[in-house]
Each structure stands twice: as structure tokens, then as C-alpha cells.
Scaffold this active site. Structure first.
Site, PDB file in Angstrom:
ATOM      1  N   HIS A   8      -6.170  11.052 -93.691  1.00 33.31           N
ATOM      2  CA  HIS A   8      -6.635  11.259 -95.061  1.00 33.31           C
ATOM      3  C   HIS A   8      -8.132  11.283 -95.517  1.00 33.31           C
ATOM      4  O   HIS A   8      -8.888  10.762 -94.526  1.00 33.31           O
ATOM      5  CB  HIS A   8      -5.852  10.446 -95.832  1.00 33.31           C
ATOM      6  CG  HIS A   8      -6.400   8.886 -95.735  1.00 33.31           C
ATOM      7  ND1 HIS A   8      -7.637   8.507 -95.975  1.00 33.31           N
ATOM      8  CD2 HIS A   8      -5.856   7.887 -94.827  1.00 33.31           C
ATOM      9  CE1 HIS A   8      -7.817   7.187 -95.776  1.00 33.31           C
ATOM     10  NE2 HIS A   8      -6.786   6.836 -95.054  1.00 33.31           N
ATOM     11  N   HIS A 154      -2.774   8.368 -91.564  1.00 39.77           N
ATOM     12  CA  HIS A 154      -3.915   7.226 -91.434  1.00 39.77           C
ATOM     13  C   HIS A 154      -4.330   6.970 -90.077  1.00 39.77           C
ATOM     14  O   HIS A 154      -4.110   7.503 -89.341  1.00 39.77           O
ATOM     15  CB  HIS A 154      -3.256   6.000 -91.929  1.00 39.77           C
ATOM     16  CG  HIS A 154      -2.596   6.100 -93.234  1.00 39.77           C
ATOM     17  ND1 HIS A 154      -3.162   6.201 -94.619  1.00 39.77           N
ATOM     18  CD2 HIS A 154      -1.288   6.457 -93.627  1.00 39.77           C
ATOM     19  CE1 HIS A 154      -2.113   6.288 -95.529  1.00 39.77           C
ATOM     20  NE2 HIS A 154      -0.951   6.567 -94.825  1.00 39.77           N
TER      21      HIS A 154
END
Length: 224
Positions: A8, A154
Site C-alpha cells: 500500500h 502490506h
């Protein structure tokens, strides 16, 4: 099948050095800007994805929404969440690295992951590996037609997905850097296992990104 794993964009907690884990922190303006730059690079290079998966955490979903084609469906999968750090989420990573006594238990997660035993409120590496391997196996079962798949997640999740393909000693878990909007690519042909085709590819140019190549030596980097 080609699976592109993307971390992200930047959040304010990334910027100030707070441990995020599964705390739901949105992108900051810079994170959105870099995601848009990445999307522009996709358009220039005619990059499109047949299927997009995202962690349900807002920082990943916001990133996926920016990277997707207009109106494209984004499939949410909880197995793509970051490692949970339980009660330590929100802690100052700089204090952890400085040896703050009250952060001693969580410090092993980043400094000596092979010795890490999570607090009861947190999650172990084995739990993270179990859910990410399950996700990859489901992709293998579901897709058979050379699909191009984007997975937005992530830092810790990215490493765990790569670990499922190329397992190493757990002490090295954080040593390969995966900065925000970093891309890693897996490929799979027929019944063959996944292989890692590329790691740490960026579609935006900053000095920080140029420095973050696979195998770059240095201190462990937390997913924050």
C-alpha cells in the site's frame, strides 16, 4: 498466471514511525499521490489486471482503488491483512529500536524474528504464514488461464507471500526492503509451483526507491 504483489501507499503512521499492524489507518496525501503516479505509469505501459485482490484495511483498499481500472471490482480477502501486533499497535518504532524496556517483547519481532513470541493479543509468524499460503493455494486452484492478478497488501504480508515461494531462515524475514508501492511478481505455469520473477520494482522515481533494491544490506525494516 502472473501475480503482482503491491504494498500500500504511505500513511501518516508510516511517516512518523508508528507500528500499524491491523490498525486501520488511511493513506496520507503523499501516499495517494504516489499511487496515482503508479497508476499513470500503468497507463503509459498498458498494464491492466484481470483480477484485483486487496486486504480489507483501508490503506490497502484505497491503494487498490487508485490502481484499478475505473469501475473494476476489487475482491477483499482478510488473509491479506498485515501481521497483528496486538496491544503494541500505535507504538513508536524509533523507541523500540532504541531499546525502550516496555517494548522489549515486540522488539524481537523486528530485531530477532526467529525468537519472537507474540503477546496474547498479537499474531505469530506461523499464523501469518498459514493464512498467506492458504491465499496462494486458492489462487492456484481458481485460475488456470494465464490471468494477470494484482494483490494489494502490506509489508509483512508481502514478505510472507514471497516466503511461501522461497523460504529462508526466519532471522532474515525483514532484510529485503519493501517500501510503499513496491511491486513483486510471482508466476505460475500450469501445475508448476510459483516462482519469483521480480522483487522490489517501483513505478515512481525517488532516491529512497532507488536505494531499496532486493538484498540491500542494512537494518531490519518494519512494515509499520
Amino acid at each position: 498466471m502472473k501475480v503482482t504483489i503491491v504494498r500500500h501507499g504511505e500513511t501518516e503512521w508510516n511517516k512518523i514511525g508508528r507500528i500499524q499492524g491491523q490498525t486501520d489507518v488511511p493513506l496520507n496525501d503523499y501516499g495517494r499521490q504516489v499511487a496515482k503516479q503508479t497508476r499513470q505509469a500503468y497507463e503509459k505501459e498498458n498494464i491492466h489486471y484481470d483480477v484485483i485482490y486487496s486486504s480489507p484495511l483501508i490503506r490497502a483498499y484505497e491503494t487498490a482503488r487508485i490502481l484499478a481500472d475505473p469501475g473494476q471490482e476489487i475482491r477483499i480477502d482478510s488473509r491479506l491483512k498485515e501481521l497483528s501486533y496486538g496491544k503494541y499497535e500505535g507504538s513508536d518504532y524509533h523507541k523500540l529500536m532504541a531499546g525502550e524496556p516496555e517494548l522489549a517483547q515486540i522488539s524481537n519481532c523486528f530485531l530477532a524474528p526467529q525468537n519472537y513470541v507474540p503477546d496474547p493479543t498479537g499474531e505469530s509468524f506461523s499464523q501469518l504464514f498459514q493464512r498467506t499460503r492458504s491465499f496462494l493455494e486458492d489462487l492456484r486452484k481458481q485460475f488456470h488461464n494465464n490471468e494477470s492478478i494484482l494483490v494489494v497488501c502490506h509489508g509483512g504480508t508481502t514478505r510472507a507471500l514471497l516466503w511461501a515461494i522461497q523460504e529462508r531462515d526466519l532471522s532474515e524475514f525483514w532484510k529485503t526492503r519493501h517500501k510503499n508501492l513496491c511491486h513483486s511478481i510471482l508466476t505460475c505455469e500450469g501445475a508448476e509451483p510459483f516462482t519469483i520473477a521480480e522483487q522490489a520494482k517501483y513505478y515512481y522515481q525517488t532516491e529512497e526507491a532507488k536505494a531499496c533494491q532486493p538484498g540491500t544490506p542494512g537494518a531490519s525494516e518494519a512494515p509499520l
